[in-house]
Structure formats: structure tokens, C-alpha cells
Scaffold this motif. Structure first.
Motif, PDB file in Angstrom:
ATOM      1  N   TRP A  49       3.742   4.228   3.182  1.00 21.75           N
ATOM      2  CA  TRP A  49       3.148   5.288   2.362  1.00 21.75           C
ATOM      3  C   TRP A  49       1.871   4.807   1.687  1.00 21.75           C
ATOM      4  CZ3 TRP A  49       2.267   5.055  -2.919  1.00 21.75           C
ATOM      5  CH2 TRP A  49       1.759   6.229  -3.502  1.00 21.75           C
ATOM      6  N   ARG A  50       1.880   3.593   1.137  1.00 18.49           N
ATOM      7  CA  ARG A  50       0.687   3.110   0.443  1.00 18.49           C
ATOM      8  C   ARG A  50      -0.484   2.926   1.411  1.00 18.49           C
ATOM      9  NH1 ARG A  50      -0.826  -2.647  -2.337  1.00 18.49           N
ATOM     10  NH2 ARG A  50      -2.431  -1.828  -3.727  1.00 18.49           N
ATOM     11  N   GLU A  51      -0.185   2.392   2.601  1.00 15.53           N
ATOM     12  CA  GLU A  51      -1.253   2.212   3.591  1.00 15.53           C
ATOM     13  C   GLU A  51      -1.829   3.562   4.012  1.00 15.53           C
ATOM     14  OE1 GLU A  51      -1.834   0.331   8.087  1.00 15.53           O
ATOM     15  OE2 GLU A  51       0.105   0.240   7.063  1.00 15.53           O
ATOM     16  N   PHE A  52      -0.942   4.517   4.249  1.00 15.64           N
ATOM     17  CA  PHE A  52      -1.404   5.833   4.675  1.00 15.64           C
ATOM     18  C   PHE A  52      -2.157   6.551   3.551  1.00 15.64           C
ATOM     19  CE2 PHE A  52      -0.625  10.421   5.031  1.00 15.64           C
ATOM     20  CZ  PHE A  52      -1.205  10.671   6.262  1.00 15.64           C
ATOM     21  N   GLU A  53      -1.648   6.469   2.314  1.00 13.95           N
ATOM     22  CA  GLU A  53      -2.284   7.141   1.181  1.00 13.95           C
ATOM     23  C   GLU A  53      -3.672   6.562   0.907  1.00 13.95           C
ATOM     24  OE1 GLU A  53      -2.514   9.929  -1.917  1.00 13.95           O
ATOM     25  OE2 GLU A  53      -0.982   9.699  -0.378  1.00 13.95           O
ATOM     26  N   THR A  54      -3.778   5.237   0.956  1.00 21.67           N
ATOM     27  CA  THR A  54      -5.073   4.593   0.718  1.00 21.67           C
ATOM     28  C   THR A  54      -6.085   4.978   1.783  1.00 21.67           C
ATOM     29  OG1 THR A  54      -3.941   2.720  -0.329  1.00 21.67           O
ATOM     30  CG2 THR A  54      -6.218   2.377   0.369  1.00 21.67           C
ATOM     31  N   GLU A  55      -5.659   4.958   3.042  1.00 17.67           N
ATOM     32  CA  GLU A  55      -6.566   5.323   4.130  1.00 17.67           C
ATOM     33  C   GLU A  55      -6.986   6.783   4.025  1.00 17.67           C
ATOM     34  OE1 GLU A  55      -6.646   5.312   9.044  1.00 17.67           O
ATOM     35  OE2 GLU A  55      -4.880   4.608   7.927  1.00 17.67           O
ATOM     36  N   TYR A  56      -6.042   7.638   3.662  1.00 17.75           N
ATOM     37  CA  TYR A  56      -6.344   9.068   3.552  1.00 17.75           C
ATOM     38  C   TYR A  56      -7.356   9.339   2.438  1.00 17.75           C
ATOM     39  CZ  TYR A  56      -5.559  13.943   2.234  1.00 17.75           C
ATOM     40  OH  TYR A  56      -5.729  15.255   1.900  1.00 17.75           O
ATOM     41  N   LEU A  57      -7.209   8.684   1.298  1.00 10.94           N
ATOM     42  CA  LEU A  57      -8.131   8.908   0.189  1.00 10.94           C
ATOM     43  C   LEU A  57      -9.516   8.343   0.491  1.00 10.94           C
ATOM     44  CD1 LEU A  57      -5.768   8.221  -2.849  1.00 10.94           C
ATOM     45  CD2 LEU A  57      -6.598  10.422  -2.038  1.00 10.94           C
ATOM     46  N   PHE A  58      -9.567   7.179   1.111  1.00 12.72           N
ATOM     47  CA  PHE A  58     -10.882   6.606   1.419  1.00 12.72           C
ATOM     48  C   PHE A  58     -11.585   7.349   2.549  1.00 12.72           C
ATOM     49  CE2 PHE A  58      -9.510   2.710  -0.868  1.00 12.72           C
ATOM     50  CZ  PHE A  58     -10.647   2.553  -1.651  1.00 12.72           C
TER      51      PHE A  58
ATOM     52  N   ASP B  49      -2.804   2.490  -8.827  1.00 10.88           N
ATOM     53  CA  ASP B  49      -1.763   3.514  -8.905  1.00 10.88           C
ATOM     54  C   ASP B  49      -0.829   3.466  -7.702  1.00 10.88           C
ATOM     55  OD1 ASP B  49      -2.644   4.391 -11.324  1.00 10.88           O
ATOM     56  OD2 ASP B  49      -3.869   6.013 -10.530  1.00 10.88           O
ATOM     57  N   THR B  50      -1.373   3.255  -6.514  1.00 12.11           N
ATOM     58  CA  THR B  50      -0.495   3.150  -5.341  1.00 12.11           C
ATOM     59  C   THR B  50       0.415   1.929  -5.455  1.00 12.11           C
ATOM     60  OG1 THR B  50      -2.304   2.005  -4.167  1.00 12.11           O
ATOM     61  CG2 THR B  50      -2.057   4.376  -3.807  1.00 12.11           C
ATOM     62  N   LEU B  51      -0.142   0.819  -5.930  1.00 13.96           N
ATOM     63  CA  LEU B  51       0.684  -0.382  -6.114  1.00 13.96           C
ATOM     64  C   LEU B  51       1.740  -0.159  -7.184  1.00 13.96           C
ATOM     65  CD1 LEU B  51       1.259  -3.354  -5.475  1.00 13.96           C
ATOM     66  CD2 LEU B  51      -0.488  -3.973  -7.165  1.00 13.96           C
ATOM     67  N   GLN B  52       1.378   0.533  -8.259  1.00 15.39           N
ATOM     68  CA  GLN B  52       2.339   0.804  -9.330  1.00 15.39           C
ATOM     69  C   GLN B  52       3.460   1.717  -8.856  1.00 15.39           C
ATOM     70  OE1 GLN B  52       0.632   2.639 -12.831  1.00 15.39           O
ATOM     71  NE2 GLN B  52       2.179   1.742 -14.166  1.00 15.39           N
ATOM     72  N   VAL B  53       3.134   2.718  -8.042  1.00 22.74           N
ATOM     73  CA  VAL B  53       4.161   3.607  -7.504  1.00 22.74           C
ATOM     74  C   VAL B  53       5.139   2.821  -6.633  1.00 22.74           C
ATOM     75  CG1 VAL B  53       4.566   5.518  -5.903  1.00 22.74           C
ATOM     76  CG2 VAL B  53       2.794   5.705  -7.635  1.00 22.74           C
ATOM     77  N   VAL B  54       4.609   1.933  -5.789  1.00 25.67           N
ATOM     78  CA  VAL B  54       5.474   1.136  -4.917  1.00 25.67           C
ATOM     79  C   VAL B  54       6.387   0.233  -5.735  1.00 25.67           C
ATOM     80  CG1 VAL B  54       5.470  -0.709  -3.192  1.00 25.67           C
ATOM     81  CG2 VAL B  54       3.913   1.210  -2.941  1.00 25.67           C
ATOM     82  N   GLN B  55       5.842  -0.472  -6.714  1.00 27.40           N
ATOM     83  CA  GLN B  55       6.641  -1.402  -7.508  1.00 27.40           C
ATOM     84  C   GLN B  55       7.693  -0.679  -8.344  1.00 27.40           C
ATOM     85  OE1 GLN B  55       3.604  -3.515  -9.689  1.00 27.40           O
ATOM     86  NE2 GLN B  55       3.322  -5.040  -8.072  1.00 27.40           N
ATOM     87  N   LEU B  56       7.314   0.420  -8.995  1.00 26.77           N
ATOM     88  CA  LEU B  56       8.261   1.135  -9.838  1.00 26.77           C
ATOM     89  C   LEU B  56       9.348   1.820  -9.014  1.00 26.77           C
ATOM     90  CD1 LEU B  56       5.863   2.721 -12.483  1.00 26.77           C
ATOM     91  CD2 LEU B  56       7.491   0.870 -12.841  1.00 26.77           C
ATOM     92  N   ALA B  57       8.975   2.403  -7.884  1.00 32.29           N
ATOM     93  CA  ALA B  57       9.979   3.053  -7.034  1.00 32.29           C
ATOM     94  C   ALA B  57      10.977   2.036  -6.499  1.00 32.29           C
ATOM     95  CB  ALA B  57       9.292   3.783  -5.875  1.00 32.29           C
TER      96      ALA B  57
ATOM     97  N   THR C 252       4.144   5.278  14.265  1.00 33.03           N
ATOM     98  CA  THR C 252       3.672   4.064  14.926  1.00 33.03           C
ATOM     99  C   THR C 252       3.386   2.965  13.913  1.00 33.03           C
ATOM    100  OG1 THR C 252       2.680   5.414  16.681  1.00 33.03           O
ATOM    101  CG2 THR C 252       1.928   3.128  16.478  1.00 33.03           C
ATOM    102  N   ASP C 253       2.719   3.319  12.799  1.00 36.16           N
ATOM    103  CA  ASP C 253       2.468   2.328  11.749  1.00 36.16           C
ATOM    104  C   ASP C 253       3.768   1.821  11.137  1.00 36.16           C
ATOM    105  OD1 ASP C 253      -0.209   2.692  12.168  1.00 36.16           O
ATOM    106  OD2 ASP C 253      -0.465   4.153  10.547  1.00 36.16           O
ATOM    107  N   PHE C 254       4.747   2.703  10.997  1.00 35.66           N
ATOM    108  CA  PHE C 254       6.037   2.294  10.433  1.00 35.66           C
ATOM    109  C   PHE C 254       6.729   1.287  11.354  1.00 35.66           C
ATOM    110  CE2 PHE C 254      10.630   2.892  10.037  1.00 35.66           C
ATOM    111  CZ  PHE C 254      10.801   2.641   8.696  1.00 35.66           C
ATOM    112  N   LYS C 255       6.702   1.531  12.659  1.00 37.05           N
ATOM    113  CA  LYS C 255       7.339   0.606  13.591  1.00 37.05           C
ATOM    114  C   LYS C 255       6.603  -0.727  13.614  1.00 37.05           C
ATOM    115  CE  LYS C 255       7.273   3.323  17.180  1.00 37.05           C
ATOM    116  NZ  LYS C 255       7.507   3.788  18.569  1.00 37.05           N
ATOM    117  N   ASN C 256       5.273  -0.703  13.524  1.00 40.40           N
ATOM    118  CA  ASN C 256       4.517  -1.952  13.490  1.00 40.40           C
ATOM    119  C   ASN C 256       4.839  -2.752  12.232  1.00 40.40           C
ATOM    120  OD1 ASN C 256       3.273  -1.257  15.908  1.00 40.40           O
ATOM    121  ND2 ASN C 256       1.508  -0.316  14.903  1.00 40.40           N
ATOM    122  N   SER C 257       4.932  -2.068  11.087  1.00 43.09           N
ATOM    123  CA  SER C 257       5.297  -2.768   9.846  1.00 43.09           C
ATOM    124  C   SER C 257       6.697  -3.346   9.933  1.00 43.09           C
ATOM    125  CB  SER C 257       5.189  -1.807   8.656  1.00 43.09           C
ATOM    126  OG  SER C 257       3.885  -1.299   8.536  1.00 43.09           O
ATOM    127  N   ALA C 258       7.619  -2.583  10.536  1.00 41.72           N
ATOM    128  CA  ALA C 258       8.992  -3.066  10.667  1.00 41.72           C
ATOM    129  C   ALA C 258       9.060  -4.312  11.534  1.00 41.72           C
ATOM    130  CB  ALA C 258       9.878  -1.969  11.235  1.00 41.72           C
TER     131      ALA C 258
END
Length: 312
Positions: A53-62, A81-89, A298-304
Motif C-alpha cells: 500500500w505504501r509503495e502504491f500510494e507514494t507512486e500514485y501521489l508522485f 504520513d505513509t510511514l506513520q500509517v504503516v507503523q501505527l496500523a 504483481t507488486d504484492f507477489k514480488n514483495s512476498a
């Protein structure tokens, strides 16, 4: 535990309990192994989802930088904010999901144990006495926490916005000292001191209310069961069983009370990200759904596969 208490209270014939105790002891490792596997796999899958999610959100915003570049401190907001969402979640998942699941699993047991208690005013007798008392305590706790923390999200948002402006002025001063507005920096610093002082006092009041309510919920079952103990409707061992079950059920509610500050920070961080997304035209979002969303899997499988190789 219940079998051990029954064997201790028996009249010397413990053999009838030994086979059942042995069977439970042999099945315990299977339950512990299942719980361990669940926690490891759930954390692993949650990390994959959050990182994707963070990778996709960052790419989408940029990719839509032209629509959000005028926002104050946008690059820093995307990174933090993306890092904070990941850590808190990730931290809140096991603090909330596990206690809530245990609470729901023990709720039928609480109804069964409530039938052993003679009655709790004003709920009368029956299975619903303990559950009714629990619901009243939870409602009072929710009202107390809401009254003491309803402005927390706004205060966190104001603090983060002011700190972003303060960091921006410091970055400008690092690049070119002549461009640094000293008066503005001093004004922001004074404002930050006032904001943090007010926020710490607010958190102090919230902690007093939340911790006090959690302690009251934990101690109240002992007072409730005193009449039943005195009238010998329940034994001391049954009292310990009822209190443990009651506290397990209430942990599903107290976990929200004790982590409400982190929940508010998570909500605030995600709200800032959503505010950036609102500035992107809806046509861009439609193109995103049609073109880019199929690449998420595809990105999810690569990360996994990457995390699996690292773990190996």
C-alpha cells in the motif's frame, strides 16, 4: 484451570479428573502451535499489505505531483504520513484484533457463568446479569473517553501542520541563510511550545480518565461478586474463574480505551493523505482503476518473494 480447582475441592477422589486433565495437557501444545502460526502468518501478510500500500500510494501521489505540489510540505507529508500509517496500523493490529477476538470468544462463557451468580442489582438474576453489568461499564467508558479525547484529532492535526511549516523554514535557512525569516521562525517556535504544552495537558487528562476507567473495570467484578461469595453461591475458585473471564471480555473494550491516542494519530495521518488525494481529479482515479490496479497483485507477489528470501 477449572479442572484443577474441581480436583482440589473434591473429597479425595481425584482419579475421575486425571484422564481429562491429561487429555487437555496433551492438546494444549496443538493450540499453542496454532496460535503461534496464526500470529506469525498474520503479521507477515499484514506487513506485505502495508508495504505494498505504501509503495502504491507514494507512486500514485508522485505521478500526480502537478495537482498536489502547491500543498504545504507535500513531499514530507507523503514520506512521513505513509510511514506513520504503516507503523501505527502494524502496532495496533495485535493490540486490538487479538483482545477483541478473545473477548468475543469468552462472551458465551460469561453468559454461562452469570447463571451461577444470584443476581446483580439492577439487572436481577439470570445469565444476563454479568453481561448487563459489562455493557453498562463499556458504555460509561466510551462516554468518558469520548468526553476526554474528542478534540484529540484536531490538536494532532494542528501540531503536525505547524511542525511542517517550522521544518520548511529550517530547510530554507539551510539552503540560503539570507532567505530565512527569523521573525517567522520565532513565531512558529512560540506557537509550537504553546501547542505542545496544551497537547501534553490534554493527553494527561485523557490518560487519567482512560487508566482510571480501565482500573475500575478491572476491580469492579471483585465487588460485584462479594454478595455471591458471602451467600456461598460460588466458591473462591469460581470467583477467580468469573473474574478472569470478565476481564478477558472487557479487554476487548479496554484495548480501544488504552490505544485511543494511537488510533487518533492513525486517523489524522490517513486524513492528511486523503486530503492530498481529494485534490487529484476524478478522471485520474478512473485511469488508475483501469490501468494501474492490476499491477498491485504483481507488486504484492514480488514483495512476498523478496521478504520470503530474506527470511530464508
Amino acid at each position: 484451570y477449572n479442572l484443577l480447582v474441581k480436583s482440589f475441592n473434591s473429597n479425595g477422589d481425584e482419579s475421575q479428573y486425571m484422564s481429562e486433565i491429561r487429555r487437555n495437557m496433551l492438546s494444549l501444545p496443538a493450540y499453542l502451535a496454532t496460535l503461534c502460526i496464526f500470529r506469525v502468518l498474520s503479521k507477515f501478510i499484514l506487513i506485505l499489505l502495508l508495504l505494498s500500500w505504501r509503495e502504491f500510494e507514494t507512486e500514485y501521489l508522485f505521478n500526480n505531483w502537478g495537482h498536489i505540489s502547491h500543498t504545504e510540505g507535500v513531499s514530507q507529508r507523503i514520506q512521513e504520513d505513509t510511514l506513520q500509517v504503516v507503523q501505527l496500523a502494524l502496532s495496533l493490529f495485535f493490540r486490538i484484533v487479538i483482545p477483541t477476538a478473545r473477548s468475543l470468544a469468552h462472551l458465551p462463557v460469561l453468559f454461562e457463568l452469570g447463571s451461577r451468580v444470584g443476581g446483580i442489582p439492577p439487572f436481577g438474576q439470570g445469565r444476563r446479569s454479568l453481561a448487563g453489568c459489562l455493557m453498562v461499564l463499556v458504555l460509561l467508558s466510551v462516554f468518558g473517553v469520548y468526553a476526554s479525547s474528542r478534540k484529540m484529532s484536531g490538536k494532532i492535526m494542528r501540531r503536525e501542520v505547524t511542525e511542517a511549516e517550522f521544518r520548511k523554514q529550517l530547510v530554507i535557512g539551510e539552503e540560503d541563510g539570507s532567505r530565512l525569516d527569523t521573525c517567522l521562525v520565532n513565531s512558529l517556535l512560540s506557537e509550537l511550545q504553546a501547542i505542545h504544552s496544551d497537547f501534553y495537558l490534554y493527553i494527561f487528562r485523557y490518560n487519567i480518565v482512560s487508566k482510571g476507567l480501565a482500573s475500575a473495570i478491572e476491580f469492579l467484578p471483585t465487588l460485584i461478586l462479594i454478595p455471591a461469595i458471602v451467600s456461598k453461591q460460588i466458591s473462591i475458585g469460581e470467583r477467580a474463574t468469573i473474574i478472569r473471564c470478565f476481564n478477558t471480555v472487557t479487554s476487548g473494550a479496554t484495548c480501544f480505551l488504552s490505544n485511543w491516542d494511537n488510533i487518533s494519530e492513525l486517523y489524522t495521518a490517513y486524513s492528511r493523505i486523503s486530503h492530498l488525494e481529494d485534490k487529484i481529479p476524478s478522471s485520474k482515479i478512473k485511469n488508475l482503476v483501469n490501468d494501474q490496479l492490476p499491477l498491485i497483485w504483481t507488486d504484492f507477489k514480488n514483495s512476498a518473494s523478496t521478504l520470503t528470501s530474506i527470511s530464508t
